[in-house]
Each structure stands twice: as structure tokens, then as C-alpha cells.
Scaffold this active site. Structure first.
Site, PDB file in Angstrom:
ATOM      1  N   GLY A  31       0.756  -1.184   0.044  1.00  0.00           N
ATOM      2  CA  GLY A  31       0.088   0.065   0.086  1.00  0.00           C
ATOM      3  C   GLY A  31       0.801   1.271  -0.088  1.00  0.00           C
ATOM      4  CG  HIS A  37       3.085   0.668  -5.521  1.00  0.00           C
ATOM      5  ND1 HIS A  37       3.233   2.158  -4.690  1.00  0.00           N
ATOM      6  CD2 HIS A  37       3.740  -0.245  -4.839  1.00  0.00           C
ATOM      7  CE1 HIS A  37       4.006   1.531  -3.614  1.00  0.00           C
ATOM      8  NE2 HIS A  37       4.239   0.054  -3.923  1.00  0.00           N
ATOM      9  CD  GLN A 148      16.422  -3.268 -11.673  1.00  0.00           C
ATOM     10  OE1 GLN A 148      16.050  -4.136 -12.179  1.00  0.00           O
ATOM     11  NE2 GLN A 148      17.727  -3.154 -11.152  1.00  0.00           N
TER      12      GLN A 148
END
Ligand code: PAF
Length: 299
Positions: A31, A37, A148
């Protein structure tokens, strides 16, 4: 976007989708979602027909003195972001939905879990491997998407999935950066204005190491010293900084093959990590995102 909280509900929702032949993409998160994201959800959306995001602040990957209780929890904003990105299912379990007080199983990925971040955060990657294995078992994704920025985490997860024959393809998205180079992270919210202004020194150290490699430097020692010095000068308490082999995470004697330039440190009490991964072949140097062999089921 549907939200489910228990493994049973999640399995039920996904079984139906799989029967219809759709490939499932999973974006596991804790979250406090940001553009990093979002880029992974977009990747999943482009590559699979059904996108699941999980939000679970996993207590097992935090040490006793770490930030579990203050880790940012922003569920409503996260839900809106996922909805806007076209995510199909949100899996948002609580601790009791995932962990039983009777559980005794641990997953330890040896070697690559013990260095870099694992040296200072004992048991961290054991907690990550356990929760991700559980998510893979519950959701059964064809592909799972990670950043990454957490390259060591991705290596641990890839090794765990391969060793346990979990049929999932691990795909990484490039690190998403603020305009001044700071890698996006949910923990950036902890930075006070002064620390925030100094934090880009970490990426500056990595970028400067990359330029020196492009200019022909192949000895890791002066680069590690330069990176440490750059970070210290900005006020970082440096945990590690240097170049390691991008597959084994072992120290390098010469820069060649897949080179992970990685660093971690604290600024104003906040722990940050970052890396730049390079493929060095003779005089040719290019920045890459780590890639893992695809599991055959995923096309
Ligand atoms: O990278 C993260 O946010 C977490 O470590 C992960 C992979 C969701 C496991 O809790």
C-alpha cells in the site's frame, strides 16, 4: 474493482476467471501506493487479462525495531488509484487472514538474502519470501510484477519461486524517480523537508558511478569509496554502497557482465535504498532492468 479480504474469497474470484482462460497478473504491494506501483499495474494490465493487486503490510518482514506500526496506510487513496488504473481485483487481507498462530513454516533463500539489505535486516527476506509464496499460492498468478528498485528482493523472490517450482513469471518494472532523481518509495513520506532536499544524493552517487564506468573505470573499489563519500557528504549514514554481481550479489573484482550498483543509508532517520543495474560488455555499458527466464506457461 472488487475487493476481497480472505484467501478463500480471492481463490473463488480467480478460479472463475481462470476457467474463462484469462491470464492473471499480480502486483504485490504494502500500500501507500505511488507512481512506481502505478507503473507496475500498467505493465500487468498490458500483459495479462486479469490484474490483481494485493495490499498487505506484512509484519513478518519488519524487524522488532523497525517501522511496522508507523508504516503509511492509505487504503482509500490506494483503492481509488487502483480503480483508475483498471485493476480488476484488490486482495486486502488482515494479519489473521494470512497467518495462523500455529504456523511453523519459514522460507529461507540462502546467500542472496544475507548480504546488502539482508546483512542489516536479519530475517527480512525470510518474511518477504514467506508472504510472497503465500500470495503466489492463493492467487496463482501467471506473472507477478515487482520494482527494479528492490532488485535484491526480486532476486530472492525469483529464486524462491524457481526452487519451489511455483509456475510464475517474475517481471520487473524500471525504477520510477522524482524529477531530482530520488527513487519513489512509500517511505519517502517520512522525510522532513531538510532530509528530502538531501536525499537525491543517493541517486547522484549512483549516476556518478555509472558515468565513471562509461568513461572506462572497471575497478569497483574507487567507485564504492566515491559513492560512500558522496552520500556521507550529504548527511547519509551509509549502510552499504558499491558494486556487486547482478545475479549472485557477490562482490566484483572487475566490472563485467551484470553489475548492480547498490546503496542503502539513513537520512534524518529514514532508511532509503536505490540501485542502478548495468550490463557491461567490453567498452559497452547500458542500464538494464533485471530479467528472469520466463515460466513456460506464460506467453
Ligand atoms: O515490496 C513490497 O512492497 C513488499 O516487500 C512485498 C513484495 C509486497 C511483500 O510484502
Amino acid at each position: 474493482m472488487k475487493t476481497v479480504t480472505t484467501p478463500r474469497e480471492a481463490r473463488r474470484a480467480i478460479d472463475e476467471i481462470k476457467k474463462a482462460g484469462a491470464r492473471v497478473g499480480l502486483v504485490p504491494t504494502m500500500g501507500a501506493l505511488h507512481e512506481g506501483h502505478a507503473s507496475l499495474v500498467r505493465m500487468a494490465r498490458a500483459r495479462t487479462e486479469f490484474v490483481v493487486a494485493s495490499i498487505f503490510v506484512n509484519p513478518r518482514q519488519f524487524g522488532p525495531k523497525e517501522d511496522l506500526s508507523r508504516y503509511p496506510r492509505t487504503l482509500e487513496a490506494d483503492r481509488r488509484m487502483l480503480e483508475d488504473l483498471g485493476c480488476d481485483l484488490l486482495f486486502h487481507p488482515n494479519d489473521a487472514d494470512l497467518y495462523s498462530p500455529a504456523d511453523r513454516t519459514r522460507i529461507s533463500v540462502e546467500g542472496i538474502s544475507d548480504v546488502l539489505c539482508g546483512a542489516a535486516r536479519r530475517d527480512h527476506f525470510q518474511g518477504v519470501a514467506l508472504v510472497v509464496a503465500k500470495l503466489f499460492n492463493i492467487i496463482g498468478p501467471d506473472a507477478a510484477f515487482f520494482g527494479q528498485k528492490d532488485a535484491q528482493q526480486a532476486l530472492v523472490i525469483q529464486r524462491m519461486a524457481a526452487d519451489l517450482d511455483i509456475p510464475v513469471t517474475i517481471l520487473l518494472g524500471p525504477t520510477v524517480r522524482e524529477a531530482d532523481g530520488l527513487a519513489m518509495s512509500s517511505r519517502n513520506r517520512y522525510l522532513d523537508p531538510e532530509s528530502r532536499s538531501k536525499a537525491p544524493a543517493m541517486y547522484a552517487a549512483l549516476a556518478s558511478a555509472r558515468r565513471r564506468i562509461e568513461a572506462g573505470e572497471r575497478d569497483p573499489a574507487p567507485l564504492a569509496a566515491m559513492m560512500t563519500g558522496t552520500m556521507r557528504a550529504a548527511g547519509f549514514d551509509v549502510e552499504y554502497a558499491g558494486a556487486v554481481d547482478g545475479a549472485t550479489l557477490e562482490p566484483l573484482e572487475r566490472m563485467a557482465g551484470t553489475v548492480l550498483l547498490a546503496c542503502a543509508g539513513r537520512i534524518g532517520g529514514t532508511r532509503l535504498i536505490d540501485n542502478v543495474t548495468l550490463r557491461v560488455s567490453g567498452a559497452k555499458v547500458e542500464e538494464i532492468v533485471l530479467e528472469f527466464p520466463e515460466w513456460s506457461r506464460y506467453v
